[in-house]
Design an enzyme around this catalytic site. Structure first.
Site, mmCIF file in Angstrom:
data_model
loop_
_atom_site.group_PDB
_atom_site.id
_atom_site.type_symbol
_atom_site.label_atom_id
_atom_site.label_comp_id
_atom_site.label_asym_id
_atom_site.label_seq_id
_atom_site.Cartn_x
_atom_site.Cartn_y
_atom_site.Cartn_z
ATOM 1 N N ASP A 51 68.466 -24.954 71.739
ATOM 2 C CA ASP A 51 69.073 -23.621 71.667
ATOM 3 C C ASP A 51 68.063 -22.591 72.181
ATOM 4 O O ASP A 51 67.020 -22.379 71.566
ATOM 5 C CB ASP A 51 69.454 -23.315 70.208
ATOM 6 N N HIS B 184 72.751 -24.180 72.194
ATOM 7 C CA HIS B 184 73.511 -23.253 71.362
ATOM 8 C C HIS B 184 75.005 -23.520 71.570
ATOM 9 O O HIS B 184 75.434 -23.940 72.624
ATOM 10 C CB HIS B 184 73.174 -21.817 71.764
ATOM 11 N N CYS C 200 77.465 -18.980 65.456
ATOM 12 C CA CYS C 200 76.707 -18.001 66.235
ATOM 13 C C CYS C 200 76.523 -16.729 65.384
ATOM 14 O O CYS C 200 75.853 -16.771 64.363
ATOM 15 C CB CYS C 200 77.434 -17.730 67.548
#
Length: 291
Positions: free
Chosen positions: A227, A259, A170
């Site tokens: 995502d 995600h 991330c």
């Protein structure tokens, strides 16, 4: 005993095990998961410390002390070094578990707290509280802290920085691309669902798509096709930039993954894709001398 009774008994014990595991991982929340990602899911992987050494560490950066977490095999060394770069939630229990997984695979894994100067996000309850703190973290500061972490690993006598890798998730996935442009020591990187494009700012003057032509180490990018925060058109922009620059890099997209598909403590976890991507990362590291 009837088949139905067998099934009923099995279901009861299955529920008992799920409840026991839920209680166990919920207990871990107070011991190291960010408040912003509660409740902790029942799929949470818990890697024990048998056969490895795992502990908090203090990393000198000039006159400051950078907190971190390190894990490595209990015997032998020096070991290949992997920098583990945190999610937006900081070095919480999931990131520490990632370090322990690397240690079980024979690595010296270390995760520095890369925005400890700006604030302790583990005490915050919402992502909206976390974002302003993270926005204050300069990329240049992160690069310098990662360099100091490499130096710490080398001076420990247990880390072989001639076999240096980096992975991140991330927020940390974006940092992997930037560090691959910054570091001359790095051998390989693995970026998990890190943002690739964006507007320049004082703290973030460049993004991965901007540094693609100047990567000094090969990077594999691991992304989810569903995502919501990283549109596929930005992934394609990065692919085009990498191809144009003729650098040694690869981007893998898992079509059905959202995600944070490796984050087993969250509902986003996709076990099959997470396991496949983990093996691709290890193979990438091995291919480029981080093993």
């Amino acid at each position: 005993m009837s088949r139905d009774l067998h099934t009923d008994i099995a279901n009861v014990f299955s529920r008992m095990e799920l409840n026991r595991r839920h209680m166990m991982v919920s207990g871990l929340a107070a011991a190291g998961f960010a408040l912003a990602v509660q409740p902790i899911g029942a799929a949470t992987i818990i890697t024990d410390a048998s056969g490895i050494e795992a502990s908090d560490v203090k990393i000198k950066v000039g006159e400051e002390t950078l907190p971190g977490y390190r894990a490595m095999p209990a015997k032998g060394g020096p070991f290949p070094v992997v920098l583990v770069v945190q999610e937006i939630f900081g070095v919480h229990e999931h990131i520490k578990d990632i370090c322990r997984r690397f240690a079980k695979a024979g690595y010296y894994a270390i995760a520095p707290e890369l925005y400890f100067r700006q604030g302790d996000v583990s005490k915050l309850k919402t992502i909206d509280e976390i974002r302003p703190i993270v926005a204050k973290v300069p990329d240049a500061q992160v690069m310098a802290d990662l360099d100091a972490t490499v130096e710490f690993a080398q001076k420990s006598g247990k880390g072989d920085v001639a076999k240096l890798g980096i992975t991140g998730f991330c927020w940390g996935g974006r940092i992997v691309w930037l560090y691959a442009e910054h570091s001359k020591q790095l051998k390989a990187g693995a970026a998990w669902y890190g943002r690739l494009v964006g507007d320049p700012s004082e703290n973030q003057p460049k993004h991965p798509v901007n540094v693609a032509p100047d990567l000094k180490a090969p990077v594999i990018g691991l992304y989810g096709g569903k995502d919501q925060g990283i549109p596929l058109d930005t992934v394609e922009q990065m692919r085009v930039a990498l191809k144009k620059a003729k650098v040694d890099a690869e981007i893998v997209v898992y079509p059905e993954a959202p995600h944070a598909f490796l984050a087993d403590y969250r509902p986003s976890y996709v076990e099959a894709d997470a396991k496949d991507a983990w093996q691709k990362m290890l193979a990438w590291f091995k291919k480029y001398g981080v093993a």
